[in-house]
Design a protein around this motif. Structure first.
Motif, PDB file in Angstrom:
ATOM      1  N   ILE A   1       0.756  -1.167  -0.013  1.00 41.63           N
ATOM      2  CA  ILE A   1      -0.066  -0.005   0.190  1.00 41.63           C
ATOM      3  C   ILE A   1       0.955   1.287  -0.024  1.00 41.63           C
ATOM      4  O   ILE A   1       1.809   1.450   0.844  1.00 41.63           O
ATOM      5  CB  ILE A   1      -0.878   0.186   1.412  1.00 41.63           C
ATOM      6  CG1 ILE A   1      -1.873  -1.211   1.264  1.00 41.63           C
ATOM      7  CG2 ILE A   1      -1.825   1.254   1.084  1.00 41.63           C
ATOM      8  CD1 ILE A   1      -2.756  -1.360   2.650  1.00 41.63           C
ATOM      9  N   ASN A   2       0.643   2.110  -0.942  1.00 41.47           N
ATOM     10  CA  ASN A   2       1.376   3.494  -1.027  1.00 41.47           C
ATOM     11  C   ASN A   2       1.027   4.475   0.046  1.00 41.47           C
ATOM     12  O   ASN A   2       0.076   4.406   0.774  1.00 41.47           O
ATOM     13  CB  ASN A   2       1.442   3.869  -2.364  1.00 41.47           C
ATOM     14  CG  ASN A   2       0.022   4.460  -2.845  1.00 41.47           C
ATOM     15  OD1 ASN A   2      -0.736   4.452  -1.940  1.00 41.47           O
ATOM     16  ND2 ASN A   2       0.077   4.781  -4.137  1.00 41.47           N
ATOM     17  N   SER A   3       1.895   5.431   0.115  1.00 40.34           N
ATOM     18  CA  SER A   3       1.431   6.521   1.210  1.00 40.34           C
ATOM     19  C   SER A   3       0.133   7.119   1.055  1.00 40.34           C
ATOM     20  O   SER A   3      -0.177   7.766   1.950  1.00 40.34           O
ATOM     21  CB  SER A   3       2.522   7.762   0.992  1.00 40.34           C
ATOM     22  OG  SER A   3       2.879   8.204  -0.081  1.00 40.34           O
ATOM     23  N   THR A   4      -0.474   7.034  -0.340  1.00 39.90           N
ATOM     24  CA  THR A   4      -1.781   7.774  -0.263  1.00 39.90           C
ATOM     25  C   THR A   4      -3.005   6.710  -0.017  1.00 39.90           C
ATOM     26  O   THR A   4      -4.054   7.004  -0.024  1.00 39.90           O
ATOM     27  CB  THR A   4      -1.930   8.192  -1.561  1.00 39.90           C
ATOM     28  OG1 THR A   4      -1.817   7.370  -2.699  1.00 39.90           O
ATOM     29  CG2 THR A   4      -1.013   9.526  -1.901  1.00 39.90           C
ATOM     30  N   GLY A   5      -2.681   5.463   0.399  1.00 40.87           N
ATOM     31  CA  GLY A   5      -3.418   4.580   0.814  1.00 40.87           C
ATOM     32  C   GLY A   5      -4.000   3.757  -0.322  1.00 40.87           C
ATOM     33  O   GLY A   5      -5.111   2.944  -0.350  1.00 40.87           O
ATOM     34  N   ASN A   6      -3.252   3.841  -1.556  1.00 41.04           N
ATOM     35  CA  ASN A   6      -3.911   2.991  -2.754  1.00 41.04           C
ATOM     36  C   ASN A   6      -3.018   1.545  -2.657  1.00 41.04           C
ATOM     37  O   ASN A   6      -1.814   1.564  -2.570  1.00 41.04           O
ATOM     38  CB  ASN A   6      -3.577   3.625  -3.976  1.00 41.04           C
ATOM     39  CG  ASN A   6      -4.359   4.839  -4.084  1.00 41.04           C
ATOM     40  OD1 ASN A   6      -5.432   4.836  -3.542  1.00 41.04           O
ATOM     41  ND2 ASN A   6      -3.906   5.773  -4.754  1.00 41.04           N
TER      42      ASN A   6
END
Length: 795
Positions: free
Chosen positions: A451-456
């Protein structure tokens, strides 16, 4: 944490395998109606000509031997071609875990010839070495249906199949040829049947100087010793010299064999080759070989009995682990003493994956068997030091992969429902799980979630059909799915600090690292070989760490991208049941895997260099009057802990005296100022020294003593009373003397009275004719009592 790969398994098919070995005497290619050819005379990157001097016209490539094989069988489905695969390893269960193959990915549906050379297949150099290393390796030959996953095959030792003792040592292999002389493929009643006669031909030429055992195979990595032996054999009379890292060393002769021992190697990478001259002085050279030494870099310690571990580290770099312990899901972490503490937290435990939230609490996904013969996807979590569990979904056997959403600080779990819903993703929000289908066409059980830093989220997953590797990325409103590779055996996905997605994966091309550029994937090769467990993570320096492992009995490795990839071998003894890896915040790494000792010994490994001394606490218990001041004896208790290396010794001393080993709390009762020093040493040799100064005052007359100065105060009060009484006695005695002489005690109070006398000490009027001053009590001389003083002026 990234999930681990599962070795691809082919469905069972109806098969018939008939193999035979035929070895031909060496003959020239021209004798078979083919053109003769020689190796190019160019040097390899290290400067040595492969196989010795450039071949002359008199050194044609010849047929060294061949293996003839007749195979037939059937598989479900309508296949249109087959793959013929030649594989070789050092043994049926090679200690390096490596199998090398030719022919994979090349379909055939008729008779014909296919040549394999170093320029055709990246596995060829390793295969050529194994065919000529003087060791009795193991060869497999397979026929695989395309499309489909069925196949058949057989194999045996080199010495049996090649009828050599044990292989083509003394030769250089330049080409392997697949020659299909008979081929029949048919489809009927939902089954595809094949029958073929094939021959695997080994072509090469003799060399003058060549390596023989016990010389290490090329690219050997030593983890348990720092010495090696290099041995070669000469085809005729001559002299051999070892070139080790660019420096020539002499070799000892023993008939045609020449050898040299290389001792005291420091950790690092080395290259070497052997030069030889024949009787005419003509030079020859072996191919360059490479050797790495990494003794003591990785520390390995036992955790317990278990399989299929998953490991992570918290924000401060301390490891946490889950694994299947045979009786359920186990959780392990380092105790303050440096040892592992294990606890069973749920039933099941298969296919577990672990991560931690922002508070350092563990979050685990895993499987638990159910009464209907299927499985529940389970979730176990820490809260307030206690464990709780929940069921995400009831379904089928699958691997799981868990990751934390940095926006919500809650987990997501990727898993599959093979044959029904395909690839799925579960999301936790306010203690409620919701699920969605990501890719309904997925037919597999292995995946990795990040999961990336933007929550995706993004999921890498490989299918049982041709081992197709796909990546699903959430674009905010939809899933974007791309195909990255085929014939994949393990994968892991991660995001770097810039939010760029990367995928590490293993295939028949080795270990690879792919980067998403916004529209597609760019891929680079990391390491050659066959691997079945891969984990990708990033350290605080944004460097990629890939942990990866071979099959049973092979290597566990880690590589770090520091410009070029730096590869280290953690162990040569991987057992069954997966492997897991994670990066430490400071740039080191951790790994967990089961050893191949048949005892289920689950171990933890790290290349973290412990430079932190043990943490020590001193407790002083007594009656404290103020910080550091005690009015009673003091009981001293010492506590120390070291989560990495453990405490090896704990000592103390008083006031610069000798060091004493600490065993239990002790009492200090001697008065005065004391300095207590404590020295704690951990298993890595780090020493921590703490000291504290304190005072013990047991004097009852001291204000800091046990009676808080009460006796002193009473004595002072008594002394004042006694002095007052003495002064009163003296004053009263003067009055009595004055009365006895008939002089009024009040005489002289009038300053105009010429009879007034004054005390020479305090200048008070003298009353009467006594011999003492009634004011200050000093004794007066006769002159002072009889001589009149001058009148004092009135103020």
């Amino acid at each position: 944490m990234p999930s681990l790969g599962l070795r691809q398994m082919f469905p069972l098919v109806i098969l018939l395998a008939i193999g035979s070995a035929v070895v031909s005497e060496p003959r020239a290619l021209a004798g078979s109606g083919l053109l003769s050819w020689d190796l190019p005379s160019t040097d390899d990157p290290g400067g040595a000509r492969l196989g010795g001097s450039a071949p002359a016209a008199s050194d044609p490539v010849v047929l060294l031997g061949s293996i003839k094989n007749a195979q037939g069988g059937s598989a479900v489905g309508n296949s249109t071609a087959v793959e013929n695969i030649f594989s070789i390893a050092a043994s049926p269960y090679p200690t390096d875990g490596q199998w090398w193959d030719l022919g994979r990915g090349i379909p055939h549906n008729s008779t014909g010839v296919t040549n394999f050379t170093a320029s055709d297949d990246p596995d060829f150099p390793a295969i050529a070495t194994l065919l000529t290393d003087g060791l009795d390796g193991f060869i497999r030959m397979e026929t695989v249906f395309i499309p489909g996953a069925g196949g058949m095959g057989g194999g045996g030792q080199e010495s049996y199949l090649l009828q050599r003792n044990p292989d083509f040592v003394g030769n250089e292999v330049d080409m392997v040829r697949l020659n299909i002389t008979d081929f029949n493929l048919s489809y009927s009643g939902g089954m595809t049947t094949v029958f073929e006669n094939v021959s695997w031909e080994i072509w090469g030429r003799p060399v003058f100087v060549f390596f023989v055992p016990p010389t290490e195979p090329d690219n050997t990595y030593l983890v348990d010793r720092n010495s090696t032996i290099v041995r070669v054999r000469l085809a005729a009379i001559g002299v051999a010299t070892l070139e080790w890292d660019g420096v020539n060393r002499s070799m000892l002769a023993d008939g045609p064999n020449w050898s040299a021992s290389v001792l005291g190697l420091r950790n690092g990478a080395y290259s070497y080759r052997v030069w030889a001259t024949n009787e005419t002085g003509a030079p020859f050279a072996t191919p360059i070989r490479h050797l790495s030494v990494g003794v003591g870099i990785w520390r390995i310690e036992q955790v317990g009995y278990g399989f299929w571990p998953s490991v992570t580290v918290n924000a401060t770099g301390y490891p946490r682990m889950c694994y299947y312990g045979g009786g359920g899901l186990f959780y392990a972490e380092r105790s303050p003493s440096g040892w592992w503490t294990n606890a069973t937290i749920d039933g099941g435990g298969q296919a577990c994956s672990i991560t931690v939230n922002s508070r350092g609490e563990a979050r685990i996904s895993h499987l638990a068997g159910t009464a209907d013969g299927n499985y529940d996807i389970r979730y176990a979590y820490q809260r307030g030091g206690n464990w709780s569990t929940a069921t995400v979904q009831h379904g089928f056997y699958t691997y799981t992969s868990i990751a934390m959403n940095p926006i919500t600080d809650e987990p997501m779990i990727a898993y599959s429902q093979v044959s029904t819903e395909g690839l799925k993703l579960a999301t936790l929000s306010h203690d409620v799980w919701t699920t969605q289908v990501v890719d309904p066409s997925f037919y597999g059980q292995s995946m990795s979630l990040a999961i990336n830093s933007t929550g995706n989220p993004a999921i890498a997953y490989w299918d049982y059909t041709r081992g197709a590797l796909r990546v699903a990325q959430w674009m905010g409103t939809r899933w974007m799915i791309t195909t990255l590779s085929e014939r994949v055996t393990a994968t892991s996905i991660g995001f770097d600090a810039g939010g760029v997605a990367h995928v590490a994966y293993a295939s028949d091309a080795g270990l690879l690292y792919a980067t998403w550029n916004g529209t597609g994937w760019s891929t680079e090769s990391v390491d050659r070989g066959r691997y079945y467990a891969v984990s990708l993570s990033y350290d605080s320096l944004n460097r990629a760490h890939i942990g990866y492992a071979t099959d049973w009995g092979g290597d566990v490795r880690e590589t770090v991208k520091e410009g070029p990839w730096r590869i280290q071998v953690i162990s040569h003894g991987k057992g069954g049941g997966g492997a897991s890896f994670a990066a430490m915040p400071g740039g080191t790494g951790v790994a967990s895997f089961t050893l191949n000792d048949a005892n289920g010994h689950l171990v933890f490994a790290s290349d973290f260099v412990d430079t932190r001394p043990p943490a020590t606490r001193l407790s002083l218990n007594g009656t404290m009057e103020s910080p550091g001041l005690f009015s009673s004896a003091v009981r001293v208790r010492i506590e120390t802990e070291d989560e990495w290396s453990g405490v090896s010794s704990l000592e103390y001393r008083f006031d610069g005296g000798p060091w004493i080993a600490y065993s239990d709390a002790f009492l200090v009762s001697s008065e005065g100022r004391h300095v207590l020093e404590v020295r704690a040493t951990d298993g890595a040799g780090n020493v921590g020294v703490e000291s504290v100064a304190f005072v013990i005052d047991l004097n009852p007359f001291s204000f800091s003593g046990p009676l808080h100065g009460a006796p002193t105060i009473l004595a002072a009060m008594t002394a004042v009373a006694v002095l007052g009484l003495l002064f009163w006695i003296r004053y009263d005695k003067a009055r009595v003397e004055a009365l006895q002489t008939g002089v009024s005690p009040d005489r002289g109070l009038d300053p105009s009275d010429p009879q007034v006398r004054y005390c020479p000490a305090c200048e008070a009027p003298l009353i009467g004719a006594g011999r003492y001053c009634t004011n200050c009590g000093i004794r007066l001389t006769p002159a002072q009592t009889d001589t009149p003083s001058l009148p004092r002026p009135r103020l």
